[in-house]
Motif scaffolding. Structure first.
Motif, PDB file in Angstrom:
ATOM      1  N   MET A 179       8.593  29.970  22.214  1.00 25.28           N
ATOM      2  CA  MET A 179       9.702  29.685  21.323  1.00 25.28           C
ATOM      3  C   MET A 179      10.155  30.993  20.692  1.00 25.28           C
ATOM      4  SD  MET A 179       9.577  27.451  17.855  1.00 25.28           S
ATOM      5  CE  MET A 179      10.740  26.132  17.867  1.00 25.28           C
ATOM      6  N   SER A 180      11.414  31.329  20.825  1.00 21.59           N
ATOM      7  CA  SER A 180      11.915  32.553  20.220  1.00 21.59           C
ATOM      8  C   SER A 180      12.068  32.351  18.720  1.00 21.59           C
ATOM      9  CB  SER A 180      13.253  32.958  20.843  1.00 21.59           C
ATOM     10  OG  SER A 180      14.246  32.016  20.507  1.00 21.59           O
ATOM     11  N   ASP A 181      12.049  33.457  17.992  1.00 13.36           N
ATOM     12  CA  ASP A 181      12.089  33.393  16.536  1.00 13.36           C
ATOM     13  C   ASP A 181      13.463  33.829  16.044  1.00 13.36           C
ATOM     14  OD1 ASP A 181      11.300  32.995  13.976  1.00 13.36           O
ATOM     15  OD2 ASP A 181       9.843  34.617  13.932  1.00 13.36           O
ATOM     16  N   GLU A 182      14.500  33.070  16.370  1.00 15.36           N
ATOM     17  CA  GLU A 182      15.862  33.420  15.986  1.00 15.36           C
ATOM     18  C   GLU A 182      16.247  32.929  14.599  1.00 15.36           C
ATOM     19  OE1 GLU A 182      15.931  29.423  17.799  1.00 15.36           O
ATOM     20  OE2 GLU A 182      15.200  31.300  18.600  1.00 15.36           O
ATOM     21  N   LEU A 183      15.346  32.243  13.920  1.00 16.74           N
ATOM     22  CA  LEU A 183      15.624  31.739  12.580  1.00 16.74           C
ATOM     23  C   LEU A 183      15.512  32.863  11.553  1.00 16.74           C
ATOM     24  CD1 LEU A 183      13.543  28.454  12.796  1.00 16.74           C
ATOM     25  CD2 LEU A 183      16.027  28.656  12.885  1.00 16.74           C
ATOM     26  N   SER A 184      16.266  32.748  10.470  1.00 13.55           N
ATOM     27  CA  SER A 184      16.184  33.706   9.368  1.00 13.55           C
ATOM     28  C   SER A 184      15.266  33.122   8.302  1.00 13.55           C
ATOM     29  CB  SER A 184      17.574  33.963   8.781  1.00 13.55           C
ATOM     30  OG  SER A 184      18.386  34.603   9.713  1.00 13.55           O
ATOM     31  N   TRP A 185      14.049  33.618   8.241  1.00 13.09           N
ATOM     32  CA  TRP A 185      13.037  33.097   7.331  1.00 13.09           C
ATOM     33  C   TRP A 185      13.155  33.779   5.976  1.00 13.09           C
ATOM     34  CZ3 TRP A 185      10.108  29.042   8.782  1.00 13.09           C
ATOM     35  CH2 TRP A 185      10.053  28.758  10.149  1.00 13.09           C
ATOM     36  N   PHE A 186      12.874  33.038   4.913  1.00 17.44           N
ATOM     37  CA  PHE A 186      12.860  33.621   3.570  1.00 17.44           C
ATOM     38  C   PHE A 186      11.762  32.977   2.745  1.00 17.44           C
ATOM     39  CE2 PHE A 186      15.764  30.056   3.440  1.00 17.44           C
ATOM     40  CZ  PHE A 186      15.474  29.420   2.238  1.00 17.44           C
ATOM     41  N   LYS A 187      11.316  33.721   1.715  1.00 18.51           N
ATOM     42  CA  LYS A 187      10.285  33.230   0.805  1.00 18.51           C
ATOM     43  C   LYS A 187      10.924  32.838  -0.512  1.00 18.51           C
ATOM     44  CE  LYS A 187       6.859  36.386   2.600  1.00 18.51           C
ATOM     45  NZ  LYS A 187       6.090  37.573   2.298  1.00 18.51           N
ATOM     46  N   SER A 188      10.242  32.027  -1.238  1.00 18.57           N
ATOM     47  CA  SER A 188      10.679  31.625  -2.566  1.00 18.57           C
ATOM     48  C   SER A 188      10.736  32.833  -3.490  1.00 18.57           C
ATOM     49  CB  SER A 188       9.698  30.605  -3.141  1.00 18.57           C
ATOM     50  OG  SER A 188       9.919  30.439  -4.519  1.00 18.57           O
ATOM     51  N   SER A 189      11.649  32.789  -4.431  1.00 20.24           N
ATOM     52  CA  SER A 189      11.703  33.845  -5.449  1.00 20.24           C
ATOM     53  C   SER A 189      10.469  33.796  -6.340  1.00 20.24           C
ATOM     54  CB  SER A 189      12.977  33.706  -6.285  1.00 20.24           C
ATOM     55  OG  SER A 189      13.003  32.442  -6.920  1.00 20.24           O
ATOM     56  N   TYR A 190       9.696  32.718  -6.281  1.00 19.82           N
ATOM     57  CA  TYR A 190       8.455  32.596  -7.050  1.00 19.82           C
ATOM     58  C   TYR A 190       7.263  33.210  -6.323  1.00 19.82           C
ATOM     59  CZ  TYR A 190      10.978  29.387 -10.050  1.00 19.82           C
ATOM     60  OH  TYR A 190      11.876  28.840 -10.923  1.00 19.82           O
ATOM     61  N   SER A 191       7.444  33.700  -5.103  1.00 14.89           N
ATOM     62  CA  SER A 191       6.346  34.296  -4.346  1.00 14.89           C
ATOM     63  C   SER A 191       5.911  35.602  -5.000  1.00 14.89           C
ATOM     64  CB  SER A 191       6.794  34.607  -2.911  1.00 14.89           C
ATOM     65  OG  SER A 191       7.153  33.432  -2.242  1.00 14.89           O
ATOM     66  N   ASP A 192       4.607  35.889  -4.883  1.00 11.93           N
ATOM     67  CA  ASP A 192       4.142  37.159  -5.442  1.00 11.93           C
ATOM     68  C   ASP A 192       4.515  38.308  -4.511  1.00 11.93           C
ATOM     69  OD1 ASP A 192       2.221  37.344  -3.403  1.00 11.93           O
ATOM     70  OD2 ASP A 192       0.626  36.532  -4.652  1.00 11.93           O
ATOM     71  N   SER A 193       4.405  39.528  -4.995  1.00 12.09           N
ATOM     72  CA  SER A 193       4.845  40.698  -4.231  1.00 12.09           C
ATOM     73  C   SER A 193       3.954  40.987  -3.036  1.00 12.09           C
ATOM     74  CB  SER A 193       4.908  41.922  -5.134  1.00 12.09           C
ATOM     75  OG  SER A 193       3.622  42.184  -5.673  1.00 12.09           O
ATOM     76  N   GLU A 194       2.745  40.454  -3.013  1.00 11.78           N
ATOM     77  CA  GLU A 194       1.838  40.686  -1.898  1.00 11.78           C
ATOM     78  C   GLU A 194       2.053  39.708  -0.756  1.00 11.78           C
ATOM     79  OE1 GLU A 194      -2.175  40.923  -3.248  1.00 11.78           O
ATOM     80  OE2 GLU A 194      -1.618  42.195  -4.937  1.00 11.78           O
TER      81      GLU A 194
END
Length: 70
Positions: free
Chosen positions: A1-16
């Motif tokens: 499966m190709s990874d053509e999706l644009s993934w994002f993290k929550s603004s609540y995620s820590d910097s690590e």
């Protein structure tokens, strides 16, 4: 499966980037209708992570429940 999706993290995620979910949205034409989906994966594994896909209304219900602090 190709990874053509644009993934994002929550603004609540820590910097690590630990213990986070990543989310991507997609819209596909399916049998003469538009199908929108929300894809979810573990940020620690990135592209190797198992994924699950839910309809937008199920994702919205989950977010509403999670925001209650339950």
């Amino acid at each position: 499966m190709s990874d053509e999706l644009s993934w994002f993290k929550s603004s609540y995620s820590d910097s690590e980037g630990s213990a986070c979910l990543e989310v991507a949205h997609s819209t596909n034409e399916f049998s003469h209708s538009i199908r929108r989906t929300v894809h979810v994966r573990d940020s620690k594994l990135g592209a190797r992570s198992p994924r699950f896909t839910v309809p937008p209304d199920a994702w919205s219900a989950f977010l509403a429940y999670a925001s209650l602090g339950a």
